[in-house]
Motif scaffolding. Structure first.
Motif, short mmCIF file in Angstrom:
data_model
loop_
_atom_site.label_atom_id
_atom_site.label_comp_id
_atom_site.label_asym_id
_atom_site.label_seq_id
_atom_site.Cartn_x
_atom_site.Cartn_y
_atom_site.Cartn_z
N LEU A 84 13.36 -16.35 4.58
CA LEU A 84 14.87 -16.03 5.10
C LEU A 84 14.82 -14.60 5.86
CD1 LEU A 84 17.90 -16.60 5.18
CD2 LEU A 84 17.96 -15.77 3.12
N ALA A 85 13.88 -13.64 5.01
CA ALA A 85 13.98 -12.55 5.48
C ALA A 85 13.14 -12.32 6.85
CB ALA A 85 13.29 -11.56 4.42
N ILE A 86 12.27 -12.79 6.86
CA ILE A 86 11.49 -13.00 8.17
C ILE A 86 12.03 -13.55 9.16
CG2 ILE A 86 9.42 -13.89 9.34
CD1 ILE A 86 7.84 -13.49 6.66
N ALA A 87 12.70 -14.68 9.12
CA ALA A 87 13.61 -15.38 10.00
C ALA A 87 14.78 -14.21 10.50
CB ALA A 87 14.19 -16.75 9.64
N VAL A 88 15.30 -13.79 9.43
CA VAL A 88 16.78 -12.99 10.07
C VAL A 88 16.26 -11.84 10.93
CG1 VAL A 88 18.43 -11.51 9.06
CG2 VAL A 88 18.16 -13.76 8.07
N VAL A 89 15.29 -10.95 10.32
CA VAL A 89 14.74 -9.99 11.01
C VAL A 89 14.12 -10.03 12.31
CG1 VAL A 89 13.41 -7.74 10.66
CG2 VAL A 89 14.52 -8.79 8.62
N ALA A 90 13.25 -11.11 12.35
CA ALA A 90 12.63 -11.47 13.38
C ALA A 90 13.40 -11.87 14.66
CB ALA A 90 11.54 -12.71 13.26
N VAL A 91 14.62 -12.78 14.32
CA VAL A 91 15.46 -13.05 15.36
C VAL A 91 16.43 -11.98 15.82
CG1 VAL A 91 17.67 -14.63 15.55
CG2 VAL A 91 15.58 -15.67 14.48
N VAL A 92 16.83 -11.28 14.93
CA VAL A 92 17.51 -9.97 15.46
C VAL A 92 16.76 -9.20 16.15
CG1 VAL A 92 18.70 -7.74 14.65
CG2 VAL A 92 19.13 -9.96 13.50
N LEU A 93 15.48 -8.72 15.79
CA LEU A 93 14.73 -7.76 16.77
C LEU A 93 14.15 -8.56 18.14
CD1 LEU A 93 13.08 -5.21 16.70
CD2 LEU A 93 11.21 -6.33 15.56
N THR A 94 13.96 -9.69 17.92
CA THR A 94 13.73 -10.50 19.09
C THR A 94 14.76 -10.38 20.36
OG1 THR A 94 11.95 -11.90 18.11
CG2 THR A 94 12.58 -12.82 20.23
N VAL A 95 15.92 -11.02 19.82
CA VAL A 95 17.16 -10.90 20.48
C VAL A 95 17.46 -9.52 21.24
CG1 VAL A 95 19.70 -11.16 20.63
CG2 VAL A 95 18.11 -12.96 19.54
N VAL A 96 17.25 -8.48 20.46
CA VAL A 96 17.56 -7.10 20.99
C VAL A 96 16.61 -6.92 21.70
CG1 VAL A 96 17.62 -4.75 20.38
CG2 VAL A 96 18.77 -6.28 18.81
N VAL A 97 15.35 -6.92 21.60
CA VAL A 97 14.40 -6.58 22.67
C VAL A 97 14.50 -7.28 23.82
CG1 VAL A 97 11.74 -6.05 23.14
CG2 VAL A 97 12.70 -5.63 20.84
N ASP A 98 14.67 -8.71 23.68
CA ASP A 98 14.53 -9.48 24.97
C ASP A 98 15.73 -9.17 25.80
OD1 ASP A 98 12.05 -10.54 24.13
OD2 ASP A 98 12.72 -12.35 23.27
N LEU A 99 16.99 -8.91 25.26
CA LEU A 99 17.87 -8.84 26.15
C LEU A 99 17.91 -7.58 26.94
CD1 LEU A 99 21.12 -9.89 23.79
CD2 LEU A 99 20.39 -10.90 25.99
N LEU A 100 17.48 -6.40 26.20
CA LEU A 100 17.20 -5.18 26.82
C LEU A 100 16.15 -5.18 27.94
CD1 LEU A 100 17.10 -2.59 23.74
CD2 LEU A 100 18.86 -3.07 25.34
N ALA A 101 15.12 -5.92 27.80
CA ALA A 101 14.32 -6.03 28.73
C ALA A 101 14.75 -7.15 30.04
CB ALA A 101 12.83 -6.76 28.15
N GLY A 102 15.45 -8.01 29.57
CA GLY A 102 16.03 -8.80 30.50
C GLY A 102 17.22 -8.22 31.30
N TYR A 103 18.13 -7.37 30.76
CA TYR A 103 19.16 -6.70 31.31
C TYR A 103 18.45 -5.84 32.42
CZ TYR A 103 22.99 -3.74 31.92
OH TYR A 103 24.26 -3.05 32.70
N VAL A 104 17.53 -5.05 31.96
CA VAL A 104 16.88 -3.92 33.02
C VAL A 104 16.37 -4.75 34.23
CG1 VAL A 104 15.09 -2.39 33.09
CG2 VAL A 104 16.36 -2.33 31.10
N LEU A 105 15.71 -5.77 33.94
CA LEU A 105 14.85 -6.40 35.13
C LEU A 105 15.84 -7.10 35.72
CD1 LEU A 105 11.85 -8.15 33.01
CD2 LEU A 105 11.71 -6.24 34.69
N ALA A 106 17.01 -7.61 35.41
CA ALA A 106 18.12 -8.46 36.12
C ALA A 106 18.98 -7.41 36.89
CB ALA A 106 18.70 -9.11 35.33
#
Length: 208
Positions: A84-106
Protein backbone atom coordinates in the motif's frame (compact mmCIF):
# COMPACT_ATOMS: atom_id res chain seq x y z
CA UNK A 1 -51.41 3.01 -44.70
CA UNK A 2 -49.03 0.92 -42.64
CA UNK A 3 -50.41 -0.58 -39.49
CA UNK A 4 -47.09 -1.91 -38.19
CA UNK A 5 -46.93 -1.38 -34.45
CA UNK A 6 -43.87 -0.57 -32.39
CA UNK A 7 -43.64 -4.13 -31.18
CA UNK A 8 -43.48 -5.57 -34.72
CA UNK A 9 -41.29 -2.89 -36.32
CA UNK A 10 -38.45 -4.72 -38.15
CA UNK A 11 -35.89 -2.13 -37.13
CA UNK A 12 -36.84 -2.32 -33.47
CA UNK A 13 -36.81 -6.12 -33.58
CA UNK A 14 -33.34 -6.03 -35.13
CA UNK A 15 -32.18 -3.54 -32.48
CA UNK A 16 -33.53 -5.73 -29.66
CA UNK A 17 -31.88 -8.79 -31.17
CA UNK A 18 -28.56 -6.94 -31.44
CA UNK A 19 -28.82 -5.84 -27.80
CA UNK A 20 -29.48 -9.43 -26.72
CA UNK A 21 -26.43 -10.68 -28.61
CA UNK A 22 -24.27 -7.91 -27.14
CA UNK A 23 -25.53 -8.72 -23.66
CA UNK A 24 -24.78 -12.41 -24.22
CA UNK A 25 -21.28 -11.65 -25.52
CA UNK A 26 -20.53 -9.32 -22.60
CA UNK A 27 -21.82 -11.91 -20.14
CA UNK A 28 -19.54 -14.59 -21.57
CA UNK A 29 -16.53 -12.23 -21.53
CA UNK A 30 -17.32 -11.26 -17.92
CA UNK A 31 -17.45 -14.91 -16.86
CA UNK A 32 -14.12 -15.57 -18.53
CA UNK A 33 -12.55 -12.62 -16.71
CA UNK A 34 -14.09 -13.60 -13.38
CA UNK A 35 -13.05 -17.27 -13.56
CA UNK A 36 -9.40 -16.72 -12.43
CA UNK A 37 -10.59 -14.68 -9.44
CA UNK A 38 -13.15 -17.33 -8.45
CA UNK A 39 -10.61 -20.13 -8.88
CA UNK A 40 -8.01 -18.23 -6.82
CA UNK A 41 -10.56 -17.76 -4.03
CA UNK A 42 -11.55 -21.43 -4.06
CA UNK A 43 -7.91 -22.50 -4.04
CA UNK A 44 -7.11 -20.22 -1.10
CA UNK A 45 -10.04 -21.56 0.93
CA UNK A 46 -9.41 -25.22 0.12
CA UNK A 47 -7.49 -27.39 2.64
CA UNK A 48 -3.85 -28.26 1.85
CA UNK A 49 -3.48 -31.15 -0.56
CA UNK A 50 -7.08 -31.13 -1.74
CA UNK A 51 -6.17 -29.87 -5.23
CA UNK A 52 -3.05 -31.98 -5.75
CA UNK A 53 -4.97 -34.79 -7.39
CA UNK A 54 -6.73 -32.44 -9.81
CA UNK A 55 -10.41 -31.89 -10.27
CA UNK A 56 -12.73 -29.27 -8.85
CA UNK A 57 -12.53 -28.20 -5.20
CA UNK A 58 -14.99 -29.73 -2.77
CA UNK A 59 -17.25 -26.89 -1.62
CA UNK A 60 -17.92 -28.72 1.64
CA UNK A 61 -14.23 -28.56 2.59
CA UNK A 62 -13.79 -24.85 2.09
CA UNK A 63 -12.64 -22.90 5.13
CA UNK A 64 -10.23 -20.31 6.51
CA UNK A 65 -7.66 -22.81 7.78
CA UNK A 66 -5.05 -22.05 5.15
CA UNK A 67 -5.63 -18.31 5.52
CA UNK A 68 -5.11 -18.47 9.28
CA UNK A 69 -1.93 -20.51 8.80
CA UNK A 70 -0.56 -18.01 6.31
CA UNK A 71 -1.27 -15.04 8.59
CA UNK A 72 0.23 -16.84 11.59
CA UNK A 73 3.40 -18.08 9.87
CA UNK A 74 4.18 -15.26 7.45
CA UNK A 75 4.30 -11.43 7.78
CA UNK A 76 1.22 -10.91 5.62
CA UNK A 77 0.34 -7.64 7.37
CA UNK A 78 3.81 -6.24 6.68
CA UNK A 79 3.53 -7.25 3.04
CA UNK A 80 0.15 -5.52 2.74
CA UNK A 81 1.41 -2.31 4.37
CA UNK A 82 4.51 -2.29 2.16
CA UNK A 83 2.42 -2.78 -0.97
CA UNK A 84 0.00 0.00 0.00
CA UNK A 85 2.74 2.47 0.93
CA UNK A 86 4.77 1.80 -2.21
CA UNK A 87 1.69 1.99 -4.45
CA UNK A 88 0.46 5.31 -3.02
CA UNK A 89 3.84 7.07 -3.00
CA UNK A 90 4.85 5.69 -6.40
CA UNK A 91 1.59 6.73 -8.05
CA UNK A 92 1.69 10.26 -6.63
CA UNK A 93 5.36 10.78 -7.50
CA UNK A 94 4.97 9.31 -11.00
CA UNK A 95 1.92 11.45 -11.78
CA UNK A 96 3.62 14.64 -10.58
CA UNK A 97 6.88 14.03 -12.47
CA UNK A 98 5.22 12.86 -15.70
CA UNK A 99 2.65 15.66 -15.72
CA UNK A 100 5.33 18.31 -15.25
CA UNK A 101 7.50 16.80 -17.98
CA UNK A 102 4.55 16.38 -20.34
CA UNK A 103 3.34 19.93 -19.71
CA UNK A 104 6.73 21.45 -20.51
CA UNK A 105 7.11 19.38 -23.68
CA UNK A 106 3.60 20.27 -24.86
CA UNK A 107 3.20 23.90 -23.81
CA UNK A 108 6.68 25.36 -24.03
CA UNK A 109 8.91 25.89 -27.03
CA UNK A 110 12.64 25.76 -26.35
CA UNK A 111 15.76 24.73 -28.29
CA UNK A 112 16.19 20.97 -28.35
CA UNK A 113 12.58 20.21 -27.44
CA UNK A 114 12.17 17.78 -30.33
CA UNK A 115 15.43 16.04 -29.44
CA UNK A 116 14.33 15.60 -25.82
CA UNK A 117 10.95 14.23 -26.88
CA UNK A 118 12.55 11.84 -29.38
CA UNK A 119 15.01 10.66 -26.71
CA UNK A 120 12.16 9.95 -24.30
CA UNK A 121 10.22 8.05 -26.96
CA UNK A 122 13.37 6.12 -27.96
CA UNK A 123 13.75 4.76 -24.44
CA UNK A 124 10.46 2.90 -24.95
CA UNK A 125 12.32 0.52 -27.27
CA UNK A 126 14.69 -0.57 -24.49
CA UNK A 127 13.45 -3.78 -22.82
CA UNK A 128 12.92 -3.57 -19.07
CA UNK A 129 15.08 -6.67 -18.58
CA UNK A 130 18.11 -4.82 -19.95
CA UNK A 131 17.78 -2.18 -17.21
CA UNK A 132 17.45 -4.56 -14.26
CA UNK A 133 21.16 -5.07 -13.54
CA UNK A 134 22.20 -1.40 -14.04
CA UNK A 135 19.33 -0.23 -11.85
CA UNK A 136 20.24 -2.73 -9.14
CA UNK A 137 23.88 -1.61 -9.19
CA UNK A 138 22.81 2.02 -8.93
CA UNK A 139 20.41 1.28 -6.08
CA UNK A 140 23.12 -0.71 -4.27
CA UNK A 141 25.60 2.15 -4.63
CA UNK A 142 23.05 4.55 -3.15
CA UNK A 143 22.47 2.22 -0.19
CA UNK A 144 18.80 1.70 -0.97
CA UNK A 145 18.76 -2.10 -0.97
CA UNK A 146 15.76 -3.48 0.98
CA UNK A 147 14.14 -0.05 1.15
CA UNK A 148 11.02 1.58 -0.28
CA UNK A 149 13.07 3.96 -2.45
CA UNK A 150 14.65 1.07 -4.35
CA UNK A 151 11.20 0.25 -5.74
CA UNK A 152 9.74 3.77 -5.99
CA UNK A 153 12.49 5.97 -7.45
CA UNK A 154 13.55 3.89 -10.51
CA UNK A 155 9.95 3.92 -11.80
CA UNK A 156 9.10 7.49 -10.82
CA UNK A 157 9.53 8.82 -14.38
CA UNK A 158 7.82 6.72 -17.03
CA UNK A 159 8.72 7.64 -20.63
CA UNK A 160 5.39 6.38 -21.94
CA UNK A 161 3.42 8.71 -19.66
CA UNK A 162 5.66 11.72 -20.30
CA UNK A 163 5.58 11.29 -24.07
CA UNK A 164 1.82 10.74 -24.16
CA UNK A 165 1.18 13.81 -22.04
CA UNK A 166 3.61 15.76 -24.17
CA UNK A 167 1.68 14.92 -27.34
CA UNK A 168 -1.87 15.32 -26.01
CA UNK A 169 -1.66 18.18 -23.51
CA UNK A 170 -3.00 20.68 -26.05
CA UNK A 171 -6.76 20.17 -25.67
CA UNK A 172 -8.14 22.76 -28.07
CA UNK A 173 -7.30 25.69 -30.27
CA UNK A 174 -9.06 28.07 -27.89
CA UNK A 175 -6.95 27.19 -24.86
CA UNK A 176 -3.74 27.26 -26.88
CA UNK A 177 -4.44 30.65 -28.41
CA UNK A 178 -5.63 32.18 -25.13
CA UNK A 179 -2.89 30.86 -22.87
CA UNK A 180 0.18 30.97 -25.11
CA UNK A 181 -0.71 32.97 -28.20
CA UNK A 182 -0.42 29.93 -30.43
CA UNK A 183 -2.54 29.12 -33.44
CA UNK A 184 -4.15 25.71 -33.64
CA UNK A 185 -4.04 24.28 -37.11
CA UNK A 186 -6.00 21.32 -38.35
CA UNK A 187 -4.79 18.64 -40.71
CA UNK A 188 -6.63 20.26 -43.60
CA UNK A 189 -9.96 18.55 -42.94
CA UNK A 190 -11.81 21.73 -41.95
CA UNK A 191 -11.43 25.47 -42.21
CA UNK A 192 -10.40 27.56 -39.17
CA UNK A 193 -13.79 29.31 -39.07
CA UNK A 194 -15.87 26.17 -39.14
CA UNK A 195 -16.68 23.86 -36.28
CA UNK A 196 -14.40 20.86 -36.55
CA UNK A 197 -15.75 17.46 -35.71
CA UNK A 198 -12.28 16.16 -34.94
CA UNK A 199 -11.43 15.53 -31.28
CA UNK A 200 -9.16 17.89 -29.40
CA UNK A 201 -6.06 15.74 -29.77
CA UNK A 202 -6.05 16.35 -33.54
CA UNK A 203 -5.28 20.03 -33.02
CA UNK A 204 -1.60 20.79 -33.45
CA UNK A 205 -0.23 23.73 -31.46
CA UNK A 206 2.36 25.78 -33.23
CA UNK A 207 3.86 29.17 -32.64
CA UNK A 208 1.99 31.90 -34.46
Amino acid sequence: MSTTTAGTNPRERAARSARRWRFLALTIISLVWLFPLVWMTLTALSPPGSLVGGGLPDLGELGLTTVREAVANYPVTTWAVNSLAIAVVAVVLTVVVDLLAGYVLAKRRFPGRAVVLMAIVATLMIPVQVLLIPQFELVAQLGWVNSYWAVIIPRSAEPSASSSRGSTSCPSRTSCSRQHGWTARTSGRSSPGSSSRWPGRWWRCSSS
